[in-house]
Design a protein around this motif. Structure first.
Motif, PDB file in Angstrom:
ATOM      1  N   ASP A 161       7.442 -13.449 -15.669  1.00 24.73           N
ATOM      2  CA  ASP A 161       7.567 -13.964 -17.033  1.00 24.73           C
ATOM      3  C   ASP A 161       7.981 -15.430 -17.063  1.00 24.73           C
ATOM      4  N   ASP A 162       8.757 -15.873 -16.063  1.00 26.16           N
ATOM      5  CA  ASP A 162       9.204 -17.268 -16.050  1.00 26.16           C
ATOM      6  C   ASP A 162       8.175 -18.209 -15.422  1.00 26.16           C
ATOM      7  N   GLY A 163       7.030 -17.680 -14.985  1.00 28.23           N
ATOM      8  CA  GLY A 163       5.959 -18.514 -14.456  1.00 28.23           C
ATOM      9  C   GLY A 163       5.897 -18.612 -12.950  1.00 28.23           C
ATOM     10  N   ARG A 164       6.912 -18.119 -12.251  1.00 32.01           N
ATOM     11  CA  ARG A 164       6.849 -18.207 -10.785  1.00 32.01           C
ATOM     12  C   ARG A 164       5.920 -17.122 -10.249  1.00 32.01           C
ATOM     13  N   PRO A 165       5.289 -17.386  -9.115  1.00 30.42           N
ATOM     14  CA  PRO A 165       4.348 -16.398  -8.573  1.00 30.42           C
ATOM     15  C   PRO A 165       5.064 -15.192  -7.983  1.00 30.42           C
ATOM     16  N   LEU A 166       4.440 -14.047  -8.122  1.00 27.41           N
ATOM     17  CA  LEU A 166       4.917 -12.809  -7.513  1.00 27.41           C
ATOM     18  C   LEU A 166       4.019 -12.389  -6.360  1.00 27.41           C
ATOM     19  N   ARG A 167       2.738 -12.762  -6.454  1.00 27.18           N
ATOM     20  CA  ARG A 167       1.755 -12.388  -5.429  1.00 27.18           C
ATOM     21  C   ARG A 167       0.676 -13.457  -5.419  1.00 27.18           C
ATOM     22  N   ILE A 168       0.274 -13.848  -4.228  1.00 30.60           N
ATOM     23  CA  ILE A 168      -0.817 -14.809  -4.063  1.00 30.60           C
ATOM     24  C   ILE A 168      -1.793 -14.238  -3.048  1.00 30.60           C
ATOM     25  N   VAL A 169      -3.079 -14.262  -3.387  1.00 32.38           N
ATOM     26  CA  VAL A 169      -4.136 -13.779  -2.504  1.00 32.38           C
ATOM     27  C   VAL A 169      -5.137 -14.909  -2.323  1.00 32.38           C
ATOM     28  N   LEU A 170      -5.419 -15.245  -1.062  1.00 29.65           N
ATOM     29  CA  LEU A 170      -6.357 -16.316  -0.744  1.00 29.65           C
ATOM     30  C   LEU A 170      -7.412 -15.809   0.229  1.00 29.65           C
ATOM     31  N   ASP A 171      -8.635 -16.210   0.013  1.00 27.28           N
ATOM     32  CA  ASP A 171      -9.736 -15.923   0.937  1.00 27.28           C
ATOM     33  C   ASP A 171     -10.730 -17.064   0.774  1.00 27.28           C
ATOM     34  N   GLN A 172     -10.727 -17.961   1.703  1.00 24.44           N
ATOM     35  CA  GLN A 172     -11.547 -19.165   1.590  1.00 24.44           C
ATOM     36  C   GLN A 172     -13.037 -18.842   1.544  1.00 24.44           C
ATOM     37  N   ASP A 173     -13.485 -17.997   2.460  1.00 24.78           N
ATOM     38  CA  ASP A 173     -14.918 -17.713   2.578  1.00 24.78           C
ATOM     39  C   ASP A 173     -15.125 -16.210   2.663  1.00 24.78           C
ATOM     40  N   GLU A 174     -15.882 -15.664   1.745  1.00 26.62           N
ATOM     41  CA  GLU A 174     -16.124 -14.226   1.693  1.00 26.62           C
ATOM     42  C   GLU A 174     -16.706 -13.693   3.004  1.00 26.62           C
ATOM     43  N   ASN A 175     -17.489 -14.495   3.692  1.00 25.84           N
ATOM     44  CA  ASN A 175     -18.171 -14.040   4.897  1.00 25.84           C
ATOM     45  C   ASN A 175     -17.409 -14.320   6.178  1.00 25.84           C
ATOM     46  N   ALA A 200      -6.818 -24.132  -2.650  1.00 23.61           N
ATOM     47  CA  ALA A 200      -7.903 -23.151  -2.526  1.00 23.61           C
ATOM     48  C   ALA A 200      -8.765 -23.138  -3.782  1.00 23.61           C
ATOM     49  N   ARG A 201      -8.130 -23.235  -4.944  1.00 24.80           N
ATOM     50  CA  ARG A 201      -8.894 -23.294  -6.189  1.00 24.80           C
ATOM     51  C   ARG A 201      -9.739 -24.561  -6.245  1.00 24.80           C
ATOM     52  N   GLY A 202      -9.158 -25.682  -5.832  1.00 21.96           N
ATOM     53  CA  GLY A 202      -9.885 -26.949  -5.830  1.00 21.96           C
ATOM     54  C   GLY A 202     -11.067 -26.957  -4.882  1.00 21.96           C
ATOM     55  N   GLU A 203     -10.938 -26.185  -3.801  1.00 20.12           N
ATOM     56  CA  GLU A 203     -12.021 -26.083  -2.819  1.00 20.12           C
ATOM     57  C   GLU A 203     -12.979 -24.952  -3.150  1.00 20.12           C
ATOM     58  N   HIS A 204     -12.803 -24.327  -4.301  1.00 21.34           N
ATOM     59  CA  HIS A 204     -13.657 -23.220  -4.762  1.00 21.34           C
ATOM     60  C   HIS A 204     -13.685 -22.076  -3.761  1.00 21.34           C
ATOM     61  N   ALA A 205     -12.502 -21.680  -3.313  1.00 25.23           N
ATOM     62  CA  ALA A 205     -12.379 -20.547  -2.399  1.00 25.23           C
ATOM     63  C   ALA A 205     -12.955 -19.293  -3.038  1.00 25.23           C
ATOM     64  N   HIS A 206     -13.408 -18.381  -2.205  1.00 24.23           N
ATOM     65  CA  HIS A 206     -13.942 -17.119  -2.705  1.00 24.23           C
ATOM     66  C   HIS A 206     -12.885 -16.398  -3.550  1.00 24.23           C
ATOM     67  N   ASP A 258      -9.694 -14.856   7.527  1.00 26.11           N
ATOM     68  CA  ASP A 258      -9.175 -16.023   6.812  1.00 26.11           C
ATOM     69  C   ASP A 258      -8.426 -15.612   5.547  1.00 26.11           C
ATOM     70  N   GLU A 259      -8.254 -14.318   5.343  1.00 27.15           N
ATOM     71  CA  GLU A 259      -7.552 -13.826   4.169  1.00 27.15           C
ATOM     72  C   GLU A 259      -6.053 -14.028   4.342  1.00 27.15           C
ATOM     73  N   ALA A 260      -5.380 -14.277   3.228  1.00 21.69           N
ATOM     74  CA  ALA A 260      -3.927 -14.425   3.234  1.00 21.69           C
ATOM     75  C   ALA A 260      -3.363 -13.703   2.019  1.00 21.69           C
TER      76      ALA A 260
END
Length: 160
Positions: A125-139, A111-117, A143-145
């Protein structure tokens, strides 16, 4: 009438002091993220997916919604238990793809590579994710996750 400009100068001074404090503290550095850190740019984590672990995934997406206890071995989901009737039904559906934490991170990187909204994560603290939010296109609608990763327990390959 002097209150308006005074507030503006005060706000500008506060912003400048905040920026200087942030620069002095190393904000934006690629060091180990903290539990409250949010990354919106490239990957900032140093966590490597272990060969075996268990975690709880709470997902709110168009295709997967619910809370699941997930067991992962060698990068593959080997067991899923839903927390409620709907989650159990989804866990039993062969078309439901319950992701590993590694796959969630790959989705975030893509999503970052595709420049998602929106492509954000909070890290432990150990670097693992606790929460991930994705939204490819604001409009776009639906498509939100939203993924919450909790009750993480590293395991061993010998653990059944």
């Amino acid at each position: 009438m002097t209150a308006g400009p005074f507030r503006s100068r005060s706000a500008a001074a506060a912003a400048l002091l905040g920026a200087l404090a942030c620069a002095g503290a190393g904000c934006g550095s690629s060091g180990t993220p903290t539990a409250g850190a949010t990354a919106t740019a490239g990957p900032v984590r140093e966590w490597q997916e272990p060969a075996a672990y268990t975690y709880t995934l709470t997902s709110s997406t168009q295709v997967l919604a619910g809370t699941f206890r997930v067991k992962v071995r060698d990068g593959k989901v080997v067991e899923v238990v839903g927390a409620d009737a709907d989650s159990r039904r989804q866990a039993q559906n062969p078309r439901s793809e319950i992701p590993t934490i590694g796959k969630l991170l790959a989705m975030l990187d893509r999503a970052r590579g595709e420049h998602a909204h929106t492509a954000e994560a909070d890290y432990a603290d150990d670097g693992r994710p606790l929460r991930i939010v994705l939204d490819q296109d604001e409009n776009s609608i639906d498509d939100e996750a939203f993924y919450t990763i909790s009750s993480y327990e590293p395991g061993t390959l010998s653990t059944p």
